[in-house]
Design a protein around this motif. Structure first.
Motif, PDB file in Angstrom:
ATOM      1  N   ALA A 194       5.656   8.574   5.144  1.00  0.00           N
ATOM      2  CA  ALA A 194       4.727   7.455   4.952  1.00  0.00           C
ATOM      3  C   ALA A 194       3.810   7.282   6.161  1.00  0.00           C
ATOM      4  CB  ALA A 194       5.513   6.175   4.687  1.00  0.00           C
ATOM      5  N   ASN A 198      -0.372   8.206   5.290  1.00  0.00           N
ATOM      6  CA  ASN A 198      -0.784   6.925   4.738  1.00  0.00           C
ATOM      7  C   ASN A 198      -2.287   6.718   4.908  1.00  0.00           C
ATOM      8  OD1 ASN A 198      -0.375   4.329   3.584  1.00  0.00           O
ATOM      9  ND2 ASN A 198      -0.486   3.431   5.616  1.00  0.00           N
ATOM     10  N   ARG A 234       3.604  11.418  -3.038  1.00  0.00           N
ATOM     11  CA  ARG A 234       3.338   9.975  -2.986  1.00  0.00           C
ATOM     12  C   ARG A 234       3.558   9.360  -4.358  1.00  0.00           C
ATOM     13  NH1 ARG A 234       0.221   7.743   1.189  1.00  0.00           N
ATOM     14  NH2 ARG A 234      -0.919   6.465  -0.280  1.00  0.00           N
ATOM     15  N   ARG A 237       7.431   9.553  -5.263  1.00  0.00           N
ATOM     16  CA  ARG A 237       8.234   8.579  -4.510  1.00  0.00           C
ATOM     17  C   ARG A 237       8.184   7.211  -5.182  1.00  0.00           C
ATOM     18  NH1 ARG A 237       7.321   4.933  -0.176  1.00  0.00           N
ATOM     19  NH2 ARG A 237       9.170   4.677   1.130  1.00  0.00           N
TER      20      ARG A 237
END
Length: 406
Positions: A194, A198, A234, A237
């Protein structure tokens, strides 16, 4: 009449240099050892290449030890890329950081002391903490990674023996043994992923991947594949990692962090803990991720690599057999996501390392030959999202790894 003044663009602030970062760390280690053992003969030995912190051998009155030094709790790659500011700024911030009770190595020292009180896993002994320097006693024996390649037919018992030691951590009540200030949660697989990928900063990071380490054609393929992998992970998850019961995880579970005494019959010893609260599947995934990468690097041993992968699959099937059908699917999904996240984390860090930073043999080989790992990630992550059936996705990932190794 007014005149137009053109300002000269400012040059970017200089980033810390490897020599000054290493020299300062060695000086701090020597002084810390002198403070802890004022009457001892102290000799610093060879540097141990690492992308996370400065590590060296040393001897205190002929007693061998390891010493570790961390700058601001960040990796050496981030520090040398300027994440901590200029060298004077790093020095100033570091003087305050090493005195903090939540400094990274202060937490690792406390974790080693905690592990010494538990019935498992058996951890290396902490010899002291001073001036932000952690001293530990070497673990003597063969690492799990070396044993897997040397005795691939023993993969299942080696993995079973490793996780038998970790079982006490996975009991539900252990999650409360480590307070929020004592956990090293920022180095978990999910937290690292993350942080790296990000938002806008993550896209910028991906744009720079391999700039100093890959030829242009290789870099183009690496960046393109990793960008696709990150986007898939992403999404995966958010879809697959729903809230679940947290336990205490080892965190830094790598093949080189599990040492089996050469005498045989003794329990393995674990080094470099990164205890945190999370999912037990993250430990299994990180170990599998690093085993597969090690097999990719050991290109001269395809038969042994195939045996090890078969053993990893058998070990995973043993985990699945202990669960209900629903729990088994969840276990496989989580392990797959964490596995691909961890490989992506490590590969991106290695490819971002400054050219002059010493790397160990494994990370250097990964930096020199990143395409096999990138293609594995690309194919496995695409299959994972396409195939909703967890067992099928699991076997696709293993088959992809076999093809990459072959």
């Amino acid at each position: 009449m007014s005149t137009l003044t053109l300002s000269t663009p400012r040059s970017p602030a200089p980033v810390p240099q490897i020599a000054e970062v290493f020299d300062f760390a060695r000086a701090q280690i020597h002084q810390a050892a002198a403070d802890l053992w004022p009457h001892a003969d102290i000799r610093l030995g060879a540097h141990v290449p690492s992308i996370t912190g400065y590590v060296t051998h040393l001897a205190v009155d002929e007693r061998p030890l390891y010493a570790k030094y961390s700058y601001l709790g960040m990796s050496l790659v981030s520090l040398l890329r300027g994440a901590g500011g200029t060298w004077p700024q790093v020095r100033e911030a570091q003087a305050d950081y090493v005195r903090r009770p939540d400094a990274l190595l202060a937490r690792e020292y406390a974790q080693l002391q905690l592990l010494a009180q538990l019935d498992g896993p058996r951890a290396c002994a902490a010899a002291g903490l001073e001036r932000g320097v952690l001293f530990t006693v070497p673990a003597v024996g063969s690492t799990l990674g070396d044993l897997l390649l040397r005795t691939p037919a023993q993969t299942v018992p080696l993995l079973e023996g490793t996780f038998a030691e970790l079982r006490p951590l996975y009991r539900t009540r252990t999650a409360g043994w480590l307070g929020p200030s004592g956990a090293i949660g920022e180095r978990s697989v999910a937290a690292t992923f993350a942080r790296k990928f990000n938002g806008i900063s993550g896209q910028t990071y991906l744009d720079r991947i391999g700039a100093d380490r890959c030829p242009p054609a290789v870099r183009t393929e690496v960046a393109g594949r990793l960008r696709a992998v990150v986007a898939r992970l992403r999404h995966a998850r958010l879809v697959a990692l729903q809230p679940a019961l947290e336990v205490l995880t080892y965190g830094e579970l790598k093949p080189e962090h599990v040492v089996f005494p050469d005498s045989g019959g003794e329990r393995p010893l674990f080094i470099d803990p990164g205890l945190g609260r999370g999912r037990a599947t993250s430990d299994a995934a990180k170990l599998i991720s690093r085993i597969v990468l090690r097999l990719l690097i050991a290109r001269s041993m395809p038969h042994a690599a195939t045996q090890v992968l078969d053993g990893v699959d058998a070990f995973a099937q043993n985990r699945v057999a202990l669960r209900s059908a629903k729990a088994a699917r969840s276990w496989q999904r989580e392990v797959l996501i964490f596995w691909m996240m961890d490989t992506t984390n490590l590969l991106s860090t290695v490819l971002s390392a400054p050219p002059g930073l010493p790397l160990n043999e494994r990370t250097r080989a990964l930096a020199d030959r990143p395409l096999a790992a990138c293609r594995l990630l690309d194919h496995a992550s695409a299959a994972f999202l396409k195939q909703r059936d967890a067992p099928t996705a699991w076997h696709t990932a293993l088959d992809t790894a076999r093809e990459a190794i072959a």
